[in-house]
Motif scaffolding. Structure first.
Motif, PDB file in Angstrom:
ATOM      1  N   VAL A 107      10.012   0.983 -16.977  1.00 37.12           N
ATOM      2  CA  VAL A 107       9.103   0.657 -15.806  1.00 37.12           C
ATOM      3  C   VAL A 107       7.587   0.542 -16.325  1.00 37.12           C
ATOM      4  O   VAL A 107       7.131   1.484 -16.850  1.00 37.12           O
ATOM      5  CB  VAL A 107       9.134   1.606 -14.868  1.00 37.12           C
ATOM      6  N   ALA A 108       6.900  -0.755 -16.430  1.00 34.28           N
ATOM      7  CA  ALA A 108       5.811  -0.886 -17.009  1.00 34.28           C
ATOM      8  C   ALA A 108       4.909  -1.834 -16.185  1.00 34.28           C
ATOM      9  O   ALA A 108       5.178  -2.432 -15.276  1.00 34.28           O
ATOM     10  CB  ALA A 108       6.081  -1.538 -18.380  1.00 34.28           C
ATOM     11  N   GLY A 109       3.606  -1.735 -16.498  1.00 34.98           N
ATOM     12  CA  GLY A 109       2.516  -2.618 -16.112  1.00 34.98           C
ATOM     13  C   GLY A 109       1.872  -2.000 -15.193  1.00 34.98           C
ATOM     14  O   GLY A 109       1.917  -0.823 -14.588  1.00 34.98           O
ATOM     15  N   PRO A 110       0.727  -2.935 -14.223  1.00 35.42           N
ATOM     16  CA  PRO A 110      -0.075  -2.365 -13.296  1.00 35.42           C
ATOM     17  C   PRO A 110       0.699  -1.872 -12.062  1.00 35.42           C
ATOM     18  O   PRO A 110       1.805  -2.561 -11.598  1.00 35.42           O
ATOM     19  CB  PRO A 110      -0.939  -3.407 -12.990  1.00 35.42           C
ATOM     20  N   LEU A 111       0.466  -0.916 -11.305  1.00 31.56           N
ATOM     21  CA  LEU A 111       0.863  -0.644 -10.029  1.00 31.56           C
ATOM     22  C   LEU A 111      -0.200  -0.420  -8.957  1.00 31.56           C
ATOM     23  O   LEU A 111      -0.919   0.821  -9.050  1.00 31.56           O
ATOM     24  CB  LEU A 111       1.871   0.515  -9.906  1.00 31.56           C
ATOM     25  N   ARG A 112      -0.593  -1.236  -8.049  1.00 29.44           N
ATOM     26  CA  ARG A 112      -1.564  -1.314  -7.060  1.00 29.44           C
ATOM     27  C   ARG A 112      -1.434  -0.383  -5.880  1.00 29.44           C
ATOM     28  O   ARG A 112      -0.344  -1.041  -5.018  1.00 29.44           O
ATOM     29  CB  ARG A 112      -1.994  -2.552  -6.980  1.00 29.44           C
ATOM     30  N   ILE A 113      -2.109   0.608  -5.687  1.00 28.71           N
ATOM     31  CA  ILE A 113      -1.954   1.282  -4.371  1.00 28.71           C
ATOM     32  C   ILE A 113      -3.056   1.497  -3.645  1.00 28.71           C
ATOM     33  O   ILE A 113      -4.221   1.594  -4.266  1.00 28.71           O
ATOM     34  CB  ILE A 113      -1.722   2.807  -5.031  1.00 28.71           C
ATOM     35  N   ALA A 114      -2.952   1.091  -2.311  1.00 26.26           N
ATOM     36  CA  ALA A 114      -4.155   1.350  -1.384  1.00 26.26           C
ATOM     37  C   ALA A 114      -3.981   2.758  -0.669  1.00 26.26           C
ATOM     38  O   ALA A 114      -2.897   3.021  -0.067  1.00 26.26           O
ATOM     39  CB  ALA A 114      -4.328   0.321  -0.594  1.00 26.26           C
ATOM     40  N   ALA A 115      -4.883   3.425  -0.805  1.00 25.52           N
ATOM     41  CA  ALA A 115      -4.562   4.928   0.119  1.00 25.52           C
ATOM     42  C   ALA A 115      -5.960   5.119   0.803  1.00 25.52           C
ATOM     43  O   ALA A 115      -6.994   4.954   0.459  1.00 25.52           O
ATOM     44  CB  ALA A 115      -4.271   5.811  -0.920  1.00 25.52           C
ATOM     45  N   PHE A 116      -5.689   5.764   2.115  1.00 27.33           N
ATOM     46  CA  PHE A 116      -7.087   6.141   2.884  1.00 27.33           C
ATOM     47  C   PHE A 116      -7.399   7.494   1.947  1.00 27.33           C
ATOM     48  O   PHE A 116      -6.747   8.091   1.200  1.00 27.33           O
ATOM     49  CB  PHE A 116      -6.889   6.653   4.367  1.00 27.33           C
ATOM     50  N   ARG A 117      -8.725   7.977   2.323  1.00 23.26           N
ATOM     51  CA  ARG A 117      -9.421   8.979   1.438  1.00 23.26           C
ATOM     52  C   ARG A 117      -8.590  10.266   1.130  1.00 23.26           C
ATOM     53  O   ARG A 117      -8.588  10.584   0.015  1.00 23.26           O
ATOM     54  CB  ARG A 117     -10.943   9.159   1.963  1.00 23.26           C
ATOM     55  N   SER A 118      -8.152  10.813   2.110  1.00 23.04           N
ATOM     56  CA  SER A 118      -7.651  12.281   2.008  1.00 23.04           C
ATOM     57  C   SER A 118      -6.251  12.057   1.304  1.00 23.04           C
ATOM     58  O   SER A 118      -5.898  12.930   0.630  1.00 23.04           O
ATOM     59  CB  SER A 118      -7.205  13.067   3.423  1.00 23.04           C
ATOM     60  N   ALA A 119      -5.465  11.016   1.582  1.00 22.07           N
ATOM     61  CA  ALA A 119      -4.321  11.012   0.817  1.00 22.07           C
ATOM     62  C   ALA A 119      -4.689  10.702  -0.746  1.00 22.07           C
ATOM     63  O   ALA A 119      -3.877  11.034  -1.719  1.00 22.07           O
ATOM     64  CB  ALA A 119      -3.510   9.636   1.350  1.00 22.07           C
ATOM     65  N   ALA A 120      -5.482   9.654  -0.953  1.00 28.88           N
ATOM     66  CA  ALA A 120      -5.960   9.492  -2.580  1.00 28.88           C
ATOM     67  C   ALA A 120      -6.309  10.847  -3.053  1.00 28.88           C
ATOM     68  O   ALA A 120      -6.064  10.995  -4.427  1.00 28.88           O
ATOM     69  CB  ALA A 120      -7.034   8.449  -2.669  1.00 28.88           C
ATOM     70  N   LEU A 121      -7.228  11.676  -2.467  1.00 28.03           N
ATOM     71  CA  LEU A 121      -7.655  12.917  -3.031  1.00 28.03           C
ATOM     72  C   LEU A 121      -6.574  13.941  -3.112  1.00 28.03           C
ATOM     73  O   LEU A 121      -6.616  14.683  -4.086  1.00 28.03           O
ATOM     74  CB  LEU A 121      -8.764  13.250  -2.294  1.00 28.03           C
ATOM     75  N   HIS A 122      -5.555  13.964  -2.247  1.00 22.45           N
ATOM     76  CA  HIS A 122      -4.806  15.294  -2.206  1.00 22.45           C
ATOM     77  C   HIS A 122      -3.596  14.914  -2.189  1.00 22.45           C
ATOM     78  O   HIS A 122      -2.739  15.963  -2.520  1.00 22.45           O
ATOM     79  CB  HIS A 122      -5.140  15.901  -0.765  1.00 22.45           C
ATOM     80  N   LEU A 123      -2.861  13.700  -1.861  1.00 25.40           N
ATOM     81  CA  LEU A 123      -1.584  13.411  -1.927  1.00 25.40           C
ATOM     82  C   LEU A 123      -1.211  12.982  -3.279  1.00 25.40           C
ATOM     83  O   LEU A 123      -0.084  13.229  -3.820  1.00 25.40           O
ATOM     84  CB  LEU A 123      -1.151  12.795  -0.892  1.00 25.40           C
ATOM     85  N   LEU A 124      -1.828  11.734  -3.556  1.00 26.30           N
ATOM     86  CA  LEU A 124      -1.443  11.273  -4.799  1.00 26.30           C
ATOM     87  C   LEU A 124      -1.783  11.835  -6.048  1.00 26.30           C
ATOM     88  O   LEU A 124      -0.795  11.339  -6.965  1.00 26.30           O
ATOM     89  CB  LEU A 124      -2.231   9.855  -4.911  1.00 26.30           C
ATOM     90  N   PRO A 125      -2.665  12.561  -6.566  1.00 26.52           N
ATOM     91  CA  PRO A 125      -2.893  13.091  -8.055  1.00 26.52           C
ATOM     92  C   PRO A 125      -1.647  13.591  -8.511  1.00 26.52           C
ATOM     93  O   PRO A 125      -1.216  13.162  -9.669  1.00 26.52           O
ATOM     94  CB  PRO A 125      -3.972  13.954  -7.940  1.00 26.52           C
ATOM     95  N   GLY A 126      -0.856  14.350  -7.886  1.00 26.86           N
ATOM     96  CA  GLY A 126       0.044  14.997  -8.189  1.00 26.86           C
ATOM     97  C   GLY A 126       1.337  14.039  -8.312  1.00 26.86           C
ATOM     98  O   GLY A 126       2.154  14.099  -9.440  1.00 26.86           O
ATOM     99  N   VAL A 127       1.449  13.406  -7.646  1.00 25.41           N
ATOM    100  CA  VAL A 127       2.494  12.304  -7.572  1.00 25.41           C
ATOM    101  C   VAL A 127       2.291  11.395  -8.716  1.00 25.41           C
ATOM    102  O   VAL A 127       3.285  11.073  -9.424  1.00 25.41           O
ATOM    103  CB  VAL A 127       2.436  11.319  -6.287  1.00 25.41           C
ATOM    104  N   LEU A 128       1.234  10.674  -8.975  1.00 20.43           N
ATOM    105  CA  LEU A 128       0.904   9.761 -10.054  1.00 20.43           C
ATOM    106  C   LEU A 128       1.028  10.718 -11.232  1.00 20.43           C
ATOM    107  O   LEU A 128       1.538  10.019 -12.300  1.00 20.43           O
ATOM    108  CB  LEU A 128      -0.481   9.264  -9.803  1.00 20.43           C
TER     109      LEU A 128
END
Length: 303
Positions: A107-128
């Motif tokens: 699994v390689a290459g770019p993965l483009r994600i759009a997120a609203f602010r609170s999801a980007a700050l508090h949901l995505l970091p651990g997931v990514l």
């Protein structure tokens, strides 16, 4: 019978369309692509013939997409992205054996994600963090998009994102043409300055993204809640105002992650409003290895 030559612009023509849309004119697109302006004009005219529609309004100040052109640009981004995904996954299958050949593939290459602010700050970091630990050749790209109007789902529909973290549910269903699912239900709470003797007497601070119709209906039924007297730019600004003693607010749980000790969070009871946070993607990209891996991590975080 449909004429394929008319119906399907070639990938190189799609790239020209996107350059004209991005640069706002034929000459600027030509410079960006290293082509002559006449070659760009010829390519756009060929695409218009094949699609049977005028895609740009030409003027002295440049070229503006028509409604048909906006639709064509959205599909052009999606088609070219699928070609990129195809190339990455074919190379990954050759390297790792592929899912059909007994291996997992790379699994390689770019993965483009759009997120609203609170999801980007508090949901995505651990997931990514977990995602890239499992797939070190994957390169996530996160863009914060306001969850108003077409929001993150619009970014996916327009081909600017592979997956969007969105608020979905009965009042904001998954848009036609996309697939998705709910990841978590977050409740709303009353947030106010810590130690304030009568927090419900304070002015109400709000922001435009905090606007699901279910929440509004709940607010309308609360006699103690006044109309918002201040509308801030985002949830971070709202929390800052509350922290400074300016007012109170009704905010979802993600926005309150890491709230400072200067604020107090009060449960609104079993009838509190909630919102569904989920993901949306296209049916084609939902089958790609990178998006499937991201969805697995998102679901694991939600569980």
């Amino acid at each position: 019978m449909t004429d394929p030559e008319r119906s399907y612009p070639a990938p190189r023509e799609l790239r020209v369309l996107l350059a004209v849309g991005r640069q706002g004119g034929f000459s600027a697109a030509a410079a960006a692509l290293g082509m002559t302006q006449s070659a760009v004009s010829h390519s756009v005219r060929a695409s218009e013939r094949r699609l049977g529609a005028v895609l740009f309004v030409r003027g002295r100040t440049g070229a503006v997409p028509t409604a048909a052109g906006e639709r064509a640009l959205a599909y052009a981004r999606r088609v070219l992205r699928l070609l990129d995904v195809m190339a990455a996954e074919v190379r990954g299958a050759a390297t790792g054996g592929g899912e059909g050949g007994g291996g997992s593939g790379v699994v390689a290459g770019p993965l483009r994600i759009a997120a609203f602010r609170s999801a980007a700050l508090h949901l995505l970091p651990g997931v990514l963090g977990r995602l890239t630990a499992r797939h070190p050749e994957l390169a996530p790209e996160v863009r914060i998009v306001r969850e108003v109007g077409r929001g993150t789902a619009g970014e996916v529909l327009d081909g600017r994102a592979d997956l969007g973290i969105a608020t979905i549910g009965t009042t904001s269903p998954v848009p036609p043409g996309l697939v998705g699912g709910v990841l978590l239900e977050e409740g709303y709470a009353l947030v106010h300055p810590a130690g304030h003797p009568v927090p419900r007497s304070l002015p109400l601070v709000d922001w435009v993204e905090n606007c699901s119709s279910y929440t509004r209906e709940w607010w309308a039924a609360q006699e103690w809640l006044p109309a918002a007297t201040v509308e801030a730019e985002g949830d971070g600004a709202v929390l800052s105002m509350v922290s400074s003693g300016f007012g109170m607010a009704v905010m979802p749980e993600l926005s309150l992650t890491g709230a400072p000790p200067s604020v107090e969070i009060t449960d609104l009871g079993p009838d509190r409003p909630t919102r569904s946070v989920g993901y949306v993607t296209t049916p084609e990209l939902a089958k790609s290895l990178a998006v499937r891996a991201l969805i697995r991590e998102l679901r694991g975080r939600a569980d």
